[in-house]
Design a protein around this motif. Sequence first.
Motif, mmCIF file in Angstrom:
data_model
loop_
_atom_site.group_PDB
_atom_site.id
_atom_site.type_symbol
_atom_site.label_atom_id
_atom_site.label_comp_id
_atom_site.label_asym_id
_atom_site.label_seq_id
_atom_site.Cartn_x
_atom_site.Cartn_y
_atom_site.Cartn_z
ATOM 1 N N ARG A 3 37.339 40.135 34.460
ATOM 2 C CA ARG A 3 38.416 39.156 34.579
ATOM 3 C C ARG A 3 39.049 39.194 35.963
ATOM 4 N N ARG A 4 39.188 40.392 36.531
ATOM 5 C CA ARG A 4 39.755 40.492 37.879
ATOM 6 C C ARG A 4 38.844 39.847 38.905
ATOM 7 N N ILE A 5 37.527 40.079 38.730
ATOM 8 C CA ILE A 5 36.568 39.478 39.667
ATOM 9 C C ILE A 5 36.618 37.957 39.568
ATOM 10 N N ARG A 6 36.690 37.451 38.343
ATOM 11 C CA ARG A 6 36.766 35.998 38.163
ATOM 12 C C ARG A 6 38.057 35.442 38.747
ATOM 13 N N ARG A 7 39.150 36.174 38.537
ATOM 14 C CA ARG A 7 40.428 35.725 39.088
ATOM 15 C C ARG A 7 40.402 35.721 40.607
ATOM 16 N N LEU A 8 39.781 36.757 41.188
ATOM 17 C CA LEU A 8 39.655 36.812 42.648
ATOM 18 C C LEU A 8 38.784 35.673 43.158
#
Length: 501
Positions: A3-8
């Motif tokens: 999720r963090r990678i997608r948000r980034l």
Amino acid sequence: MIRRIRRLGFRLRSFAVKLVAAAFIFAIVPVLLYQQFNAAEHQRNALMLRLVQEQGRLAGEAVFPLLDQFSPRSADRLNQAVNRLADGGISIKVLFRPAANSGSRNFLLVASAPETGVEEGRAAMDRLAENGVLTQLTASCEGNEPLALRLPAGAGASQGGSELLTYLAPHATRGGCWVVLTAQPTGTLPEQTIGQPYWQHPEVQVAVSIYLLMAVLVLSIFTDVWRNLHRFRDVAQSLVRGEAVSFAAENYIPELSEVAAEFDAMVTTLKRSEALLRQAAEENAHALKAPLAVISQSMEPLRRAVSPGDSRAQRSLDVIAQSIDRLDVLVSTARRIDETIAGLIDRPRRRVELSALLERLGRGYVRLAADRSIGLELRLAPGLVVTGDDDMVELVAENLLDNALDFSPSGSVVTMELRREAGEARFRVLDQGPGVPETEWERIFERHLSHRPGTTEGGGDHYGLGLWIVRRNAEAMGGRAWAGQAPGGGLTITVSLPLAP
């Protein structure tokens, strides 16, 4: 982590991020190019300076044999040799200082090419003295070392021009010290390249102009699209507030004209759908309530016609009456559902005096709660104004209070609070009832879900629409609603609404 990678990744696709990145690239590239050009400039200047020095050295060595045999009779030969060497585009001056005179002012101009008159020769010697060149010549003669230096503009002027670069070759003889001075006059290739900053070259200036034009063009593309998207956002917010605006009127990019037109068409369709839903709700409610009213009125003659001793017929009439009442409630409920859905499409954005509205509503519920032996405590912050709709806000508060009173035991207290939190107006209703498990906090906002003792979901006179309407109305006004646990184990329902600007 995913999720963090997608948000980034989502943030990196932002126009603002790309605009900043493009601006940084366009800013750092000239710095890197400057460093490379500066290094190349120093190398080129060193090479050209060496070329000029070699040219002067060769000219000096060509003149040295004539200086060893110089006499007034051979002066013409020296002048001819100097003029022949000056055909290469350089300026040559032959200076002589007698051995008996060691001062820097004792240098004599013996030969010069291009040729100069007496007055011009004196002026040239004066400029050499003023700029310290004759002092340099004295030091060079004493050390019998060749000397290369850069003359200031105007030093050693010839034919009204300026000589920027020079080579000094000293040559000592019995009679004194000879110095052959070679310089590059204005207009020659070395003078045009040496001493002129690279950024003044036409080629570099054209390249810089193209680069700046490209940078402005690329950054303007990002900036125009980014600003246009922000205008679309402002239009959407204005539409939510009920203002008559258009995406097409606020669009300044031709390529987005079709998108703006589709947005306007979508808004028109949504408004038409909202009007049709409200109209259908009114018409359906009227069409169903009219037959129900006729059936209800027809029950009275039937009751009089049926014998009081016929228990079966009386029971049937009671069942029919109860069914009529339930149908009436169902019709009203269906109408409320349609109106709530219509409110989600066309969000109301009017100023609502929330503190005053809840104060007035709460005072009315104090008596109703007292009739059930339940206390109602009001903790309302004054002066809070939100954007929304009075009827929708009142319906939200009524549903919350009704729900809390239904589940509160006799002798308990229900609390309604209103305060400003996180830039929003938040009001909550807390009860001291049995509460709801945390796993059910989201489910209780579903339609037709009602957990009441002795009833099934949606059974009895309750159809599980109260909290559903609370959340839908809050979202329709740009807010939200959620459940939590109250102190003592009861239920807390919180509703947040945006403050009016």
